[in-house]
Write an enzyme that holds these catalytic residues in place. Structure first.
Site, mmCIF file in Angstrom:
data_model
loop_
_atom_site.group_PDB
_atom_site.id
_atom_site.type_symbol
_atom_site.label_atom_id
_atom_site.label_comp_id
_atom_site.label_asym_id
_atom_site.label_seq_id
_atom_site.Cartn_x
_atom_site.Cartn_y
_atom_site.Cartn_z
ATOM 1 N N ASN A 1 2.830 8.077 9.466
ATOM 2 C CA ASN A 1 1.336 8.109 8.500
ATOM 3 C C ASN A 1 0.648 7.165 9.497
ATOM 4 O O ASN A 1 1.022 5.767 9.728
ATOM 5 C CB ASN A 1 1.972 6.917 7.449
ATOM 6 C CG ASN A 1 1.095 6.222 6.119
ATOM 7 O OD1 ASN A 1 -0.212 6.846 6.522
ATOM 8 N ND2 ASN A 1 2.232 6.014 5.865
ATOM 9 N N TRP A 2 -0.374 7.377 9.755
ATOM 10 C CA TRP A 2 -1.483 7.134 10.299
ATOM 11 C C TRP A 2 -2.184 5.906 9.912
ATOM 12 O O TRP A 2 -2.783 4.975 10.476
ATOM 13 C CB TRP A 2 -2.864 7.951 10.832
ATOM 14 C CG TRP A 2 -1.866 8.904 12.068
ATOM 15 C CD1 TRP A 2 -0.378 9.576 12.081
ATOM 16 C CD2 TRP A 2 -3.106 10.103 12.537
ATOM 17 N NE1 TRP A 2 -0.770 10.356 13.304
ATOM 18 C CE2 TRP A 2 -2.086 10.879 13.180
ATOM 19 C CE3 TRP A 2 -3.856 10.118 12.842
ATOM 20 C CZ2 TRP A 2 -2.957 11.618 14.098
ATOM 21 C CZ3 TRP A 2 -5.097 11.792 13.189
ATOM 22 C CH2 TRP A 2 -4.023 12.243 14.390
ATOM 23 N N LYS A 3 -2.538 5.875 8.241
ATOM 24 C CA LYS A 3 -3.137 4.500 8.036
ATOM 25 C C LYS A 3 -3.868 4.564 8.110
ATOM 26 O O LYS A 3 -5.038 5.798 8.009
ATOM 27 C CB LYS A 3 -1.788 3.209 8.019
ATOM 28 C CG LYS A 3 -0.788 3.458 7.655
ATOM 29 C CD LYS A 3 0.132 1.893 7.678
ATOM 30 C CE LYS A 3 1.413 2.486 7.577
ATOM 31 N NZ LYS A 3 2.298 0.537 7.137
ATOM 32 N N HIS B 1 2.553 5.079 -1.553
ATOM 33 C CA HIS B 1 3.042 3.936 -0.960
ATOM 34 C C HIS B 1 3.264 2.936 -1.208
ATOM 35 O O HIS B 1 2.320 2.437 -1.823
ATOM 36 C CB HIS B 1 2.116 4.448 1.036
ATOM 37 C CG HIS B 1 2.647 3.475 2.001
ATOM 38 N ND1 HIS B 1 2.565 2.306 1.884
ATOM 39 C CD2 HIS B 1 3.530 3.619 3.259
ATOM 40 C CE1 HIS B 1 2.846 1.874 3.342
ATOM 41 N NE2 HIS B 1 3.268 3.428 3.654
ATOM 42 N N GLU C 1 1.940 -0.167 0.354
ATOM 43 C CA GLU C 1 0.523 -0.173 0.211
ATOM 44 C C GLU C 1 -0.620 -0.576 -0.844
ATOM 45 O O GLU C 1 -1.003 -0.574 -1.270
ATOM 46 C CB GLU C 1 0.153 0.029 1.860
ATOM 47 C CG GLU C 1 1.012 -0.582 2.571
ATOM 48 C CD GLU C 1 0.792 0.124 4.056
ATOM 49 O OE1 GLU C 1 -0.475 1.124 4.704
ATOM 50 O OE2 GLU C 1 1.678 -0.334 5.235
ATOM 51 N N GLU D 1 11.406 3.773 2.038
ATOM 52 C CA GLU D 1 10.530 2.882 3.027
ATOM 53 C C GLU D 1 11.371 1.054 2.523
ATOM 54 O O GLU D 1 10.057 0.874 1.390
ATOM 55 C CB GLU D 1 8.983 2.624 3.206
ATOM 56 C CG GLU D 1 8.695 3.962 3.392
ATOM 57 C CD GLU D 1 7.642 4.200 4.362
ATOM 58 O OE1 GLU D 1 7.578 4.864 5.222
ATOM 59 O OE2 GLU D 1 6.997 4.084 3.456
ATOM 60 N N GLY E 1 6.147 -2.687 9.344
ATOM 61 C CA GLY E 1 5.070 -2.952 9.971
ATOM 62 C C GLY E 1 5.316 -4.631 10.447
ATOM 63 O O GLY E 1 4.926 -4.938 11.052
ATOM 64 N N SER F 1 9.334 1.055 9.713
ATOM 65 C CA SER F 1 9.559 0.199 11.087
ATOM 66 C C SER F 1 10.546 1.738 12.774
ATOM 67 O O SER F 1 11.173 1.284 13.188
ATOM 68 C CB SER F 1 10.316 -0.841 12.431
ATOM 69 O OG SER F 1 9.353 -2.134 11.128
ATOM 70 N N GLY G 1 4.959 5.087 11.104
ATOM 71 C CA GLY G 1 4.014 3.664 10.596
ATOM 72 C C GLY G 1 2.755 3.648 12.184
ATOM 73 O O GLY G 1 2.438 4.450 12.812
ATOM 74 N N GLY G 2 3.147 2.729 12.604
ATOM 75 C CA GLY G 2 2.798 2.187 13.719
ATOM 76 C C GLY G 2 3.468 2.884 15.133
ATOM 77 O O GLY G 2 2.488 3.504 15.889
HETATM 78 P P1 PGA Z 1 5.673 1.337 10.005
HETATM 79 O O1 PGA Z 1 5.413 2.197 8.628
HETATM 80 O O2 PGA Z 1 7.242 2.858 11.215
HETATM 81 O O3 PGA Z 1 4.414 0.784 10.916
HETATM 82 O O4 PGA Z 1 6.894 0.296 9.334
HETATM 83 C C1 PGA Z 1 5.696 2.337 7.912
HETATM 84 C C2 PGA Z 1 5.109 3.269 6.803
HETATM 85 O O5 PGA Z 1 4.162 2.234 6.527
HETATM 86 O O6 PGA Z 1 5.197 4.525 6.252
#
Ligand code: PGA
Length: 253
Positions: free
Chosen positions: A9-11, A98, A100, A170, A176, A216, A237-238
């Site tokens: 997930n590149w956001k 998600h 967010e 998640e 994050g 994470s 994500g990251g």
């Molecule tokens: P993260 O994000 O791996 O940076 O914690 C995961 C996500 O939000 O899908």
């Protein structure tokens, strides 16, 4: 047999050029190691990248996904992107719900359901995200919170649609933050989630659903998480923004 999936997930990160470099490194790796790669690889990229990355990917088991879609079909919704537009690009997956989006953009269960129905109607598979906040876990309410998130949406989704769905657990406190759920915490929630789907549908459907862990995930912890019985891969994500690290995560499954 349920599918193993490693999704990035590149956001809201990378320009198109950066995205092309990142996606081609990953695509090349999967293409060159096709016999060793045991998962489908999904890259959920910004809207601006979808067209060019969809054309760039050469490998059969690498997919480009969107991170969201409009809840409306078409018309006067300035700034929105419709599911039909995604479908016309050949997009096969979309992340939905998600945390967010739930926290920052008001994606309620009702909105999530509308988006999912549009996706099913256009043959795009939703990657439905659920997960509790830190205070909900501290109050020992995490199982109930996730159950409510699932039941509010899936009460209105047919067994057939369910078979074209991916789930991502998640925990919000792990996204994050560098704080991953322990394999034991993740496994017990994944089992709980599978039981909820067995209750809503049946055991066979529940057994066939891919349930990804997100929060994470990195090159160091992926192997242990992916080794758990009910964890079928990750939503990353990251760590999905660095080709080397993401490839190590793909190798961990
Ligand atoms: P993260 O994000 O791996 O940076 O914690 C995961 C996500 O939000 O899908």
């Amino acid at each position: 047999m349920r599918k193993k999936i490693v999704a990035g997930n590149w956001k809201m990160n990378t320009t198109v050029d950066e995205g092309m470099n990142l996606a081609s490194e990953i695509d090349d790796y999967v293409l060159d190691n096709i016999d060793d790669v045991k998962a489908d690889v999904i890259l959920a990229v910004p809207y601006t990248h979808l067209f060019v990355l969809r054309a760039l990917i050469e490998t059969e088991n690498v997919f480009i996904a969107s991170q969201n879609c409009s809840e409306f079909e078409k018309g006067a919704y300035t700034g929105e992107v419709s599911v039909a537009m995604l479908s016309a690009l050949g997009i096969e997956y979309a992340i939905i719900g998600h945390s967010e989006r739930r926290q920052l953009f008001g994606d309620t269960s009702e909105v999530i359901l509308k988006k999912m129905q549009l996706l099913y109607n256009n043959m795009i598979m939703p990657i439905f995200c659920c997960g509790e906040k830190l205070e909900e876990r501290e109050q020992n309410n995490h199982f109930n919170v996730v159950e409510k998130q699932i039941k509010e949406v899936f009460a209105n989704i047919s067994a057939e649609q369910m078979q074209n769905t991916v789930i991502a657990y998640e925990p919000v406190w792990a996204i994050g933050t560098g704080k991953t759920a322990s394999p034991q915490q993740a496994q017990e929630m994944h089992k709980h989630i599978r039981n909820i789907f067995a209750e809503i549908y049946n055991k066979q459907i529940a057994d066939d659903i891919s349930i990804l862990y997100g929060g994470s995930v990195n090159a160091k912890n992926a192997k242990e998480l992916f080794a758990c019985d009910d964890i079928d891969g990750g939503l990353v994500g990251g760590a999905s923004l660095k080709a080397d690290e993401f490839i190590t995560i793909i190798k961990s499954i």
